[in-house]
Every structure is written in structure tokens, then in C-alpha cells.
Design an enzyme around this catalytic site. Structure first.
Site, mmCIF file in Angstrom:
data_model
loop_
_atom_site.group_PDB
_atom_site.id
_atom_site.type_symbol
_atom_site.label_atom_id
_atom_site.label_comp_id
_atom_site.label_asym_id
_atom_site.label_seq_id
_atom_site.Cartn_x
_atom_site.Cartn_y
_atom_site.Cartn_z
ATOM 1 N N ALA A 1 0.823 -1.207 0.000
ATOM 2 C CA ALA A 1 0.000 0.000 0.000
ATOM 3 C C ALA A 1 0.856 1.256 0.000
ATOM 4 O O ALA A 1 0.656 2.139 0.819
ATOM 5 C CB ALA A 1 -0.925 -0.010 1.210
ATOM 6 N N CYS A 2 1.816 1.343 -0.906
ATOM 7 C CA CYS A 2 2.819 2.408 -0.864
ATOM 8 C C CYS A 2 2.485 3.576 -1.787
ATOM 9 O O CYS A 2 1.581 3.506 -2.606
ATOM 10 C CB CYS A 2 4.178 1.833 -1.229
ATOM 11 S SG CYS A 2 4.675 0.446 -0.184
ATOM 12 N N SER A 3 3.268 4.654 -1.650
ATOM 13 C CA SER A 3 3.205 5.816 -2.537
ATOM 14 C C SER A 3 4.635 6.206 -2.883
ATOM 15 O O SER A 3 5.490 6.278 -2.000
ATOM 16 C CB SER A 3 2.507 7.000 -1.872
ATOM 17 O OG SER A 3 1.190 6.680 -1.477
#
Length: 468
Positions: free
Chosen positions: A6-8
Site C-alpha cells: 500500500a505504498c506511494s
């Protein structure tokens, strides 16, 4: 199932950056709020005879005999895998792995993921110590995928002083990579983002063997006369519109404020030229953001529906936020942020060193205020618990440290110009310890102050009427 999914991510080319550095950066997000991470230096190896085996899926690979020194950010508890995530090696090659992405059911139907293949837990370990350029990083990872297949769909960032490469692995064996133009930035948020591929331009694009034949054989291209990787391999779902694209929209809204875009649009461009040169503070702002000054801010004054509408960039589930800065003068800096990025500072560490600090290197599985990870988790929780009362004080603290970091990095740069070899490494290692101590002391001082002030905000209080 991908554990860290669930990264950015944000990448900034050297001509788009205010100081001419190349930048790659990412928030490593997980499914739980507490996920202790370490940060230390892995030494170089020479003549090793070692076979790597993944704790996660038993992937086994014979390692090269020689490997470069590199910084690493593995899980504190490695029972599910190392997940080294990010670092800079002694050749000034930076890597961040991974940005979880998702291939669509059509492409996965013909080339499914390989459960025992290369996964996020192994990627940095198998690549970063063994490459001397960003391009070489893409090449080595591509060779590993050709050999073992990929267990997950992932985006991986590579950079050196001259180039930034972003690689997207969509299926078990199909991937592409693009060189981020020097005057552009790119933001990725759990969705395949790379658009058109120019197969006649191998200087700026790389791809898996047979990808065009794979697409043609299975009639997978929805477009006429072009090869748009996002359209062919990506997804466009309700989940994307609420979980992924709004983050891209907010980052681009900040860096290209005059461009009007829909936060749920599936056609937000991957590459953008910013309207102003980008500073390290701008990158920090993006990674710390939660739709600030919009109706979608979960901590703002919008409606309850709007505040819950979109997933923000900064989360309580952010285990490790990092900015990997490769400066023109060859002095590289890894900015490390533990806790919720909205409430905690980015700490600069020089990577041409043989240590970070024991408060980052040795992390307990449970609360221990001797550890940097736990100091910043505690500070984050206290600030958010009384957000209205504490946020301005917290922002002032972050601003003060940001200014101090500018001064400190500039001083170290000047003083290191006359140094080289082991003397330089020793000097920068000493600076890393001093920087960590300074930041830890400031964080603990603010934490103590806010706990004291917070005690007066308890609802379990009573003021006696003197007339009783």
C-alpha cells in the site's frame, strides 16, 4: 498475499530538482499501524560463497561473489522475510522496492504470477549490492524475473547521479521500465502508471523479452497503433478511483497547481513537468500529505463522507518513509522518517558511511523509547490524539528541524571536501551519529512536553465549586 502492498512513490529528475540532485522516494505502507523497521549499513563482501533463501516463499538464488556496501531498511522481525525496501550502495546507486501494483485479469490469465518467484521481500537483497548503475539495476532484476518469474506485480525505483528508472512488473514474466526524463517527475500509487512505450528507443525504455509478441498473440492491446502499458496491463476499477488515483491527483495538484484534473480520472499523466523546481522539502510535503487544505482531508473540516472518500498518502500504517538523494557533488543522503510522516521529521543520513546509529540499527519488537522507531511512533500517536491542540506545535518542531538539517548538510558538505577514503567515511559516520542524537533528543523533548500538556486535557477532571 503481498504483505507490504500500500505504498506511494515519487521520482524527481535532476533538471526538475531545485538543487540538481536525482531523487527517488516512497512511503512503505503496511496493513497494520505498528510495523517496526531497522535502518543500518550492510558491509561490502568479497569472495563470498553464499546462497540466498527467502523466508517468505523459499526462493533460492546463488549470490555473486562480491557485493557493494549499502544502506538497508529491513523489518525488525524477519520471520516473514527481510523486506530490505530501500538503500544506496557505495557506487551511489539508489533503489526503492516496491510500489505494489496490479495487473488486470486478462494479462494475468495468460501469464499468471509465480508464487515461488521473485517477491518484494527479496528484490533489494538480490539487486542493490550487485549493481553499479540504475540501468544495471533494471537489467539484473529483469534477468531474475526471466529466470524465476515474479510472485507479485510491483513497481521498482532505481537511480544514480545521472538517471532515474522506474520498472513495472505486471505479470509473472512481463515488465517494462522507463527512464524518467531529467526535467520531469512521476508519482505512483499502487496502480500501473507507465503509458506509451517506444520500442525503437532503448536508451529510455527497457522491456521483457517477447512482450510485444505476448500482447499480439493474445489480442490484449485495446489501442490502435500504440503500445500503452497502462491500458494493456493495468486496472481501472472503483477501488483505483478511491484508493489510488486521488493520491496521484493530489501530488500533481501540488506540483502543477494550475492544471485542473479529476481526482478519480484514470488518465492522469504519469510523467509531468513541474511548474516550479522541486526541493527536498516539496518531496517531504507530498509524502507527509493527507489532502491538506481540501475537503478530503481526514483531519480537516469537510463532511464525514468527503473525509473518508479517498485514501491519503501519509498513513498511520506508514512503517518507513524515505527520500534517496544523489547529489551532484557525489555526497548522497538518505532521508529517513519513522512514525506517521505527517507528524515526524525526515532525518538526513550520509550513505558513504559504515554505520547509521544504534537507535536505528537495533530495534525492539515492542515499545522501547531508546529506539528511533518507537520514539516517533509515540510522538505521532500523542499529536494525533489531541490534533487541534498539538498540531501547530508539532509543525513548528518539524520546521525547526528542517532548517537545522539544511544547515547541517551544508556544513558537512563543506567540511568533507578536503577528505577522501577511510577518513571521509569515518567523518560521515560520526556525523550520522550526531544527527541521530540531535533529532532523537528533540523528539523526546517534544514528546515529554506534549504528554505534560495533554494531561491537562483529560476529560476525567473536576473543578470544585468554592461555595460547596
Amino acid at each position: 498475499m503481498q504483505k507490504h502492498s500500500a505504498c506511494s512513490s515519487i521520482m524527481v529528475g535532476k533538471k526538475a530538482a531545485m538543487d540538481g540532485s536525482t531523487y527517488i522516494a516512497r512511503n512503505e505502507d503496511n496493513y497494520v499501524a505498528i510495523y517496526p523497521k531497522k535502518f543500518y549499513v550492510e558491509p561490502a563482501v568479497s569472495g563470498q560463497d553464499k546462497t540466498y533463501k527467502s523466508f517468505y516463499n523459499d526462493l533460492t538464488e546463488k549470490l555473486p561473489a562480491n557485493g557493494y556496501r549499502y544502506t538497508t531498511s529491513p523489518d525488525a522481525n524477519t520471520i516473514e522475510g527481510l523486506y530490505e525496501e530501500d538503500g544506496i550502495n557505495e557506487k551511489d546507486v539508489a533503489m526503492s522496492a516496491t510500489e505494489s501494483v496490479y495487473g488486470n485479469e486478462k494479462v494475468l490469465g495468460y501469464d499468471p504470477l509465480v508464487p515461488e518467484g521473485v517477491a518484494e521481500d527479496s528484490i533489494t537483497t538480490l539487486v542493490l549490492p550487485y549493481v553499479d548503475s540504475a540501468r544495471a539495476g533494471v537489467k539484473r532484476l529483469g534477468e531474475l524475473i526471466a529466470k524465476y518469474g515474479s510472485a507479485e506485480s510491483n513497481g521498482v525505483q532505481f537511480s544514480d547521479h545521472d538517471e532515474i528508472w522506474y520498472m513495472e512488473i505486471a505479470t509473472g514474466h512481463q515488465w517494462v521500465a522507463i527512464r524518467i526524463p531529467d526535467d520531469c517527475y512521476a508519482f505512483a500509487a499502487n496502480q500501473i502508471g507507465i503509458e506509451e512505450i517506444d520500442f525503437s528507443n532503448s536508451d529510455n525504455y527497457m522491456w521483457s523479452d517477447g512482450i510485444r509478441e505476448f500482447v499480439e498473440e493474445h489480442d490484449l492491446n485495446p489501442d490502435e497503433g500504440k503500445f500503452n502499458f497502462r491500458h494493456i496491463f493495468g486496472t481501472d476499477t472503483k477501488t483505483d478511483h478511491h484508493y489510488n488515483t486521488p493520491r496521484v491527483w493530489f501530488a500533481q495538484k501540488y506540483l502543477n497547481p494550475s492544471t485542473k484534473q479529476d481526482p478519480e480520472s484514470p488518465e492522469l499523466p504519469f510523467l509531468r513537468k513541474p511548474e516550479h523546481k522541486i526541493s527536498v522539502e516539496d518531496i517531504q510535503y507530498v509524502l507527509k500529505s493527507h489532502y491538506n487544505e481540501t475537503q478530503f482531508d481526514p483531519l480537516g473540516s469537510g463532511s464525514e463522507d468527503d473525509k473518508k472518500r479517498y485514501r491519503s498518502i501519509s498513513l498511520s500504517r506508514t512503517a518507513n518513509s524515505h527520500i534517496l538523494q544523489l547529489k551532484n557533488d557525489k555526497l548522497s543522503v538518505e532521508w529517513k522518517c519513522f512514525g506517521i510522516p505527517s507528524f515526524t521529521p525526515f532525518v538526513p543520513f550520509f550513505t558513504n558511511a559504515n554505520d547509521t546509529d544504534e537507535t536505528y540499527r537495533d530495534i525492539s519488537d515492542s515499545m522501547n523509547l531508546k529506539d528511533a522507531y518507537w520514539i516517533y511512533e509515540a510522538l505521532s500517536m500523542v499529536v494525533e490524539t489531541h490534533y487541534a491542540e498539538f498540531i501547530e506545535e508539532d509543525l513548528d518542531y518539524q520546521k525547526e528541524l528542517s532548517q537545522w538539517a539544511r544547515e547541517k548538510v551544508d556544513t558537512v558538505e563543506d567540511e568533507s571536501k578536503s577528505l577522501s577514503g577511510t577518513e571521509l567515511i569515518g567523518y560521515l559516520t560520526k556525523q550520522n551519529h550526531e544527527i541521530a542524537t540531535y533529532y532523537n533528543d528533540k523528539a523526546k523533548a517534544l514528546l515529554g512536553k506534549l504528554v505534560t500538556e495533554g494531561a491537562e486535557l483529560s476529560k476525567l477532571t473536576f473543578k470544585m465549586d468554592p461555595n460547596l
